[in-house]
Design an enzyme around this catalytic site. Sequence first.
Site, PDB file in Angstrom:
ATOM      1  N   ASN A  37      20.823 -34.368   3.610  1.00 52.61           N
ATOM      2  CA  ASN A  37      19.780 -34.800   4.526  1.00 52.61           C
ATOM      3  C   ASN A  37      20.171 -36.078   5.277  1.00 52.61           C
ATOM      4  O   ASN A  37      20.460 -37.103   4.675  1.00 52.61           O
ATOM      5  CB  ASN A  37      18.489 -35.032   3.731  1.00 52.61           C
ATOM      6  CG  ASN A  37      17.276 -35.156   4.630  1.00 52.61           C
ATOM      7  OD1 ASN A  37      17.368 -34.999   5.838  1.00 52.61           O
ATOM      8  ND2 ASN A  37      16.138 -35.431   4.031  1.00 52.61           N
ATOM      9  N   HIS A 122       3.458 -33.080  -6.006  1.00 57.93           N
ATOM     10  CA  HIS A 122       3.155 -34.438  -5.563  1.00 57.93           C
ATOM     11  C   HIS A 122       1.691 -34.575  -5.174  1.00 57.93           C
ATOM     12  O   HIS A 122       1.078 -33.647  -4.634  1.00 57.93           O
ATOM     13  CB  HIS A 122       4.009 -34.798  -4.349  1.00 57.93           C
ATOM     14  CG  HIS A 122       5.482 -34.788  -4.608  1.00 57.93           C
ATOM     15  ND1 HIS A 122       6.401 -35.078  -3.641  1.00 57.93           N
ATOM     16  CD2 HIS A 122       6.197 -34.528  -5.735  1.00 57.93           C
ATOM     17  CE1 HIS A 122       7.621 -34.996  -4.140  1.00 57.93           C
ATOM     18  NE2 HIS A 122       7.513 -34.657  -5.423  1.00 57.93           N
ATOM     19  N   ARG A 147       3.136 -35.766  -9.847  1.00 58.81           N
ATOM     20  CA  ARG A 147       3.678 -37.075  -9.481  1.00 58.81           C
ATOM     21  C   ARG A 147       2.675 -37.785  -8.588  1.00 58.81           C
ATOM     22  O   ARG A 147       2.295 -37.263  -7.535  1.00 58.81           O
ATOM     23  CB  ARG A 147       5.011 -36.930  -8.735  1.00 58.81           C
ATOM     24  CG  ARG A 147       5.780 -38.226  -8.635  1.00 58.81           C
ATOM     25  CD  ARG A 147       6.906 -38.141  -7.615  1.00 58.81           C
ATOM     26  NE  ARG A 147       6.402 -38.300  -6.253  1.00 58.81           N
ATOM     27  CZ  ARG A 147       7.177 -38.417  -5.176  1.00 58.81           C
ATOM     28  NH1 ARG A 147       8.493 -38.342  -5.300  1.00 58.81           N
ATOM     29  NH2 ARG A 147       6.650 -38.567  -3.975  1.00 58.81           N
ATOM     30  N   TYR A 159       6.835 -45.161   1.113  1.00 61.69           N
ATOM     31  CA  TYR A 159       7.373 -43.900   0.607  1.00 61.69           C
ATOM     32  C   TYR A 159       6.396 -43.229  -0.353  1.00 61.69           C
ATOM     33  O   TYR A 159       5.864 -43.857  -1.267  1.00 61.69           O
ATOM     34  CB  TYR A 159       8.709 -44.141  -0.116  1.00 61.69           C
ATOM     35  CG  TYR A 159       9.146 -42.959  -0.933  1.00 61.69           C
ATOM     36  CD1 TYR A 159       9.793 -41.882  -0.332  1.00 61.69           C
ATOM     37  CD2 TYR A 159       8.882 -42.887  -2.304  1.00 61.69           C
ATOM     38  CE1 TYR A 159      10.172 -40.777  -1.071  1.00 61.69           C
ATOM     39  CE2 TYR A 159       9.254 -41.782  -3.046  1.00 61.69           C
ATOM     40  CZ  TYR A 159       9.901 -40.736  -2.422  1.00 61.69           C
ATOM     41  OH  TYR A 159      10.261 -39.642  -3.171  1.00 61.69           O
ATOM     42  N   ASP A 209       7.397 -42.229  -9.027  1.00 61.44           N
ATOM     43  CA  ASP A 209       8.715 -42.469  -8.437  1.00 61.44           C
ATOM     44  C   ASP A 209       8.760 -43.862  -7.817  1.00 61.44           C
ATOM     45  O   ASP A 209       7.966 -44.187  -6.931  1.00 61.44           O
ATOM     46  CB  ASP A 209       8.984 -41.408  -7.363  1.00 61.44           C
ATOM     47  CG  ASP A 209      10.371 -41.509  -6.756  1.00 61.44           C
ATOM     48  OD1 ASP A 209      11.172 -42.346  -7.224  1.00 61.44           O
ATOM     49  OD2 ASP A 209      10.658 -40.751  -5.818  1.00 61.44           O
ATOM     50  N   HIS A 211      11.771 -44.989  -6.527  1.00 62.47           N
ATOM     51  CA  HIS A 211      12.733 -44.770  -5.440  1.00 62.47           C
ATOM     52  C   HIS A 211      13.765 -45.891  -5.329  1.00 62.47           C
ATOM     53  O   HIS A 211      14.086 -46.368  -4.239  1.00 62.47           O
ATOM     54  CB  HIS A 211      12.012 -44.574  -4.101  1.00 62.47           C
ATOM     55  CG  HIS A 211      12.581 -43.417  -3.311  1.00 62.47           C
ATOM     56  ND1 HIS A 211      13.177 -43.573  -2.094  1.00 62.47           N
ATOM     57  CD2 HIS A 211      12.643 -42.094  -3.602  1.00 62.47           C
ATOM     58  CE1 HIS A 211      13.583 -42.388  -1.644  1.00 62.47           C
ATOM     59  NE2 HIS A 211      13.265 -41.470  -2.541  1.00 62.47           N
ATOM     60  N   GLU A 235      10.514 -42.608 -12.538  1.00 58.55           N
ATOM     61  CA  GLU A 235      11.698 -42.077 -11.850  1.00 58.55           C
ATOM     62  C   GLU A 235      12.387 -43.125 -10.980  1.00 58.55           C
ATOM     63  O   GLU A 235      11.723 -43.900 -10.291  1.00 58.55           O
ATOM     64  CB  GLU A 235      11.248 -40.893 -10.988  1.00 58.55           C
ATOM     65  CG  GLU A 235      12.308 -40.258 -10.135  1.00 58.55           C
ATOM     66  CD  GLU A 235      11.737 -39.177  -9.240  1.00 58.55           C
ATOM     67  OE1 GLU A 235      12.340 -38.904  -8.183  1.00 58.55           O
ATOM     68  OE2 GLU A 235      10.675 -38.610  -9.587  1.00 58.55           O
ATOM     69  N   GLU A 261      18.933 -38.036  -8.650  1.00 58.55           N
ATOM     70  CA  GLU A 261      18.869 -37.173  -7.474  1.00 58.55           C
ATOM     71  C   GLU A 261      19.953 -37.490  -6.446  1.00 58.55           C
ATOM     72  O   GLU A 261      20.295 -36.632  -5.627  1.00 58.55           O
ATOM     73  CB  GLU A 261      17.489 -37.227  -6.818  1.00 58.55           C
ATOM     74  CG  GLU A 261      17.132 -38.545  -6.164  1.00 58.55           C
ATOM     75  CD  GLU A 261      15.714 -38.526  -5.605  1.00 58.55           C
ATOM     76  OE1 GLU A 261      15.563 -38.774  -4.402  1.00 58.55           O
ATOM     77  OE2 GLU A 261      14.771 -38.253  -6.364  1.00 58.55           O
ATOM     78  N   ARG A 282      18.209 -35.870 -13.151  1.00 59.32           N
ATOM     79  CA  ARG A 282      17.587 -35.209 -12.005  1.00 59.32           C
ATOM     80  C   ARG A 282      18.605 -34.670 -10.999  1.00 59.32           C
ATOM     81  O   ARG A 282      18.270 -34.397  -9.847  1.00 59.32           O
ATOM     82  CB  ARG A 282      16.632 -36.179 -11.306  1.00 59.32           C
ATOM     83  CG  ARG A 282      15.528 -36.696 -12.226  1.00 59.32           C
ATOM     84  CD  ARG A 282      14.340 -37.205 -11.441  1.00 59.32           C
ATOM     85  NE  ARG A 282      13.731 -36.147 -10.678  1.00 59.32           N
ATOM     86  CZ  ARG A 282      13.749 -36.058  -9.344  1.00 59.32           C
ATOM     87  NH1 ARG A 282      14.379 -36.973  -8.618  1.00 59.32           N
ATOM     88  NH2 ARG A 282      13.158 -35.056  -8.736  1.00 59.32           N
ATOM     89  N   HIS A 311      16.036 -32.370  -8.999  1.00 62.66           N
ATOM     90  CA  HIS A 311      15.452 -32.769  -7.726  1.00 62.66           C
ATOM     91  C   HIS A 311      15.094 -31.517  -6.936  1.00 62.66           C
ATOM     92  O   HIS A 311      15.888 -30.582  -6.843  1.00 62.66           O
ATOM     93  CB  HIS A 311      16.489 -33.605  -6.974  1.00 62.66           C
ATOM     94  CG  HIS A 311      15.993 -34.245  -5.725  1.00 62.66           C
ATOM     95  ND1 HIS A 311      14.745 -34.817  -5.605  1.00 62.66           N
ATOM     96  CD2 HIS A 311      16.599 -34.429  -4.520  1.00 62.66           C
ATOM     97  CE1 HIS A 311      14.608 -35.334  -4.404  1.00 62.66           C
ATOM     98  NE2 HIS A 311      15.717 -35.100  -3.708  1.00 62.66           N
ATOM     99  N   ASP A 315      13.995 -31.043   1.510  1.00 66.51           N
ATOM    100  CA  ASP A 315      15.184 -31.188   2.343  1.00 66.51           C
ATOM    101  C   ASP A 315      16.403 -30.515   1.729  1.00 66.51           C
ATOM    102  O   ASP A 315      17.512 -30.653   2.245  1.00 66.51           O
ATOM    103  CB  ASP A 315      15.472 -32.656   2.650  1.00 66.51           C
ATOM    104  CG  ASP A 315      15.614 -33.513   1.401  1.00 66.51           C
ATOM    105  OD1 ASP A 315      15.984 -32.974   0.351  1.00 66.51           O
ATOM    106  OD2 ASP A 315      15.350 -34.727   1.483  1.00 66.51           O
ATOM    107  N   GLU A 338      10.944 -30.097 -10.148  1.00 68.62           N
ATOM    108  CA  GLU A 338      10.153 -30.594  -9.019  1.00 68.62           C
ATOM    109  C   GLU A 338       9.876 -29.452  -8.045  1.00 68.62           C
ATOM    110  O   GLU A 338      10.754 -28.653  -7.745  1.00 68.62           O
ATOM    111  CB  GLU A 338      10.896 -31.718  -8.306  1.00 68.62           C
ATOM    112  CG  GLU A 338      10.099 -32.338  -7.161  1.00 68.62           C
ATOM    113  CD  GLU A 338      10.828 -33.493  -6.501  1.00 68.62           C
ATOM    114  OE1 GLU A 338      10.165 -34.294  -5.830  1.00 68.62           O
ATOM    115  OE2 GLU A 338      12.072 -33.593  -6.661  1.00 68.62           O
ATOM    116  N   TRP A 401      15.630 -47.839   0.258  1.00 69.01           N
ATOM    117  CA  TRP A 401      14.536 -46.930   0.613  1.00 69.01           C
ATOM    118  C   TRP A 401      14.351 -45.885  -0.495  1.00 69.01           C
ATOM    119  O   TRP A 401      13.267 -45.614  -0.917  1.00 69.01           O
ATOM    120  CB  TRP A 401      14.824 -46.183   1.923  1.00 69.01           C
ATOM    121  CG  TRP A 401      13.673 -45.270   2.261  1.00 69.01           C
ATOM    122  CD1 TRP A 401      12.431 -45.634   2.741  1.00 69.01           C
ATOM    123  CD2 TRP A 401      13.620 -43.845   2.116  1.00 69.01           C
ATOM    124  NE1 TRP A 401      11.621 -44.534   2.901  1.00 69.01           N
ATOM    125  CE2 TRP A 401      12.341 -43.419   2.530  1.00 69.01           C
ATOM    126  CE3 TRP A 401      14.540 -42.885   1.692  1.00 69.01           C
ATOM    127  CZ2 TRP A 401      11.944 -42.072   2.527  1.00 69.01           C
ATOM    128  CZ3 TRP A 401      14.148 -41.550   1.679  1.00 69.01           C
ATOM    129  CH2 TRP A 401      12.871 -41.162   2.099  1.00 69.01           C
TER     130      TRP A 401
END
Length: 401
Positions: A37, A122, A147, A159, A209, A211, A235, A261, A282, A311, A315, A338, A401
């Site tokens: 991605n 989610h 999640r 996010y 998460d 991130h 996560e 991930e 993951r 994961h 995407d 997920e 991010w």
Amino acid sequence: MKITDVKIIVCSPGRNFVTVKIFTDEGLTGIGDATLNGREKAVVAYLEDHLVPLLIGKDPSRIEDIWQYLYKGAYWRRGPVTMAAIAGIDTALWDIKAKAANMPLYQLFGGASRDKLLCYVHAQGSEISEAVEAVGKRMDEGYKAIRAQVGIPGLPAVYGTDKSSTNTAALNALPNEEVWSTSKYLRHVPNLFSALRETHGWDVELLHDTHHRLTPIEAARLGKDLEPYRLFWLEDTVAAEHQEGFRLIRKHTVTPLAVGEVFNTVWDARLLIEEQLIDYIRMTTVHAGGVTSLRRIMDLAGIYNVRTGCHGAMDMSPACFATNMQLGLWAPNFGIQEYTEYTPETLEVFSHNWSISDGYLHPGEAIGHGVDIDEELAKKYPYEPAYLPVNRLEDGTLWHW
């Protein structure tokens, strides 16, 4: 049997996808996901310019030898571009092998270890009341694991809470810039899970998460603060490069930890697994170098009581998602899958055989991994230049991010 042709198909039915399609002289074909991605064309060039010419005339049944040839033969190993390209080829070869054997892919691994796969979805909100309501709706839909993410007071949408980022912001021609404050986040997130337990009780599994946005000591603090709410997992607490940082986190909290991930090889996860610094790995088929590589990682994880949690973001194409499920049905140490769902356009381009019922997935009994691509329909959805967002602290410093 010989490989006669390899096509690289790029399409964007809601998101950009890179698909490897391998043809053989016996009429069997297989597809694999090679999507990275935000860097899709880098993988396309690697495939078309460097790997595809090596495949013509090879025996597609020699999957292990081809994997080793593409990995070791490059000298420059690892990395997301290389491993996504290898994954697309490897997954397509396993698809062909299962079709030649006239059985679903999981049967080639030794058969099923379970009847169905627990999945999580989610739920999010810009504020706590909205997130609590969203979790309740998911529970009403039958999901057993959810999640939960929430917006942070004093910050723009972040996010996991910006509804536009789920579907369209990542498709902007240039990266969208988000704003982050760790201190505001750490103060607020425990309030979300307190409200969720108070409202929805203890029969639902809750996940969260971070991130990759925390330092190890910040992650330890968050894990400790969340202990009363018994999360299924926390996560991606710290930047994935910092495996040793999980030692500090582990010393201070018993909240289960999940990561992986963005990992590409077993070397990215070896220390975490062998020292039992995580509870869930993951890694996913497309980013881990395909079925051949991910099976080894799953086996290593199982030795150390680390379970799988592949994961499953939208995407990655349905070919990756279906392959993850085939592996999950087999893996003795499966944990959870997920499930972020796909756009209707994506599911029109990629036919699939999986099913979902009452919060559980099953890959189906079609031969191969169960997904194919409609090449003519894919042509109606050409590639769109796209980036994932980037993140900055409130003072302008670029952050994870």
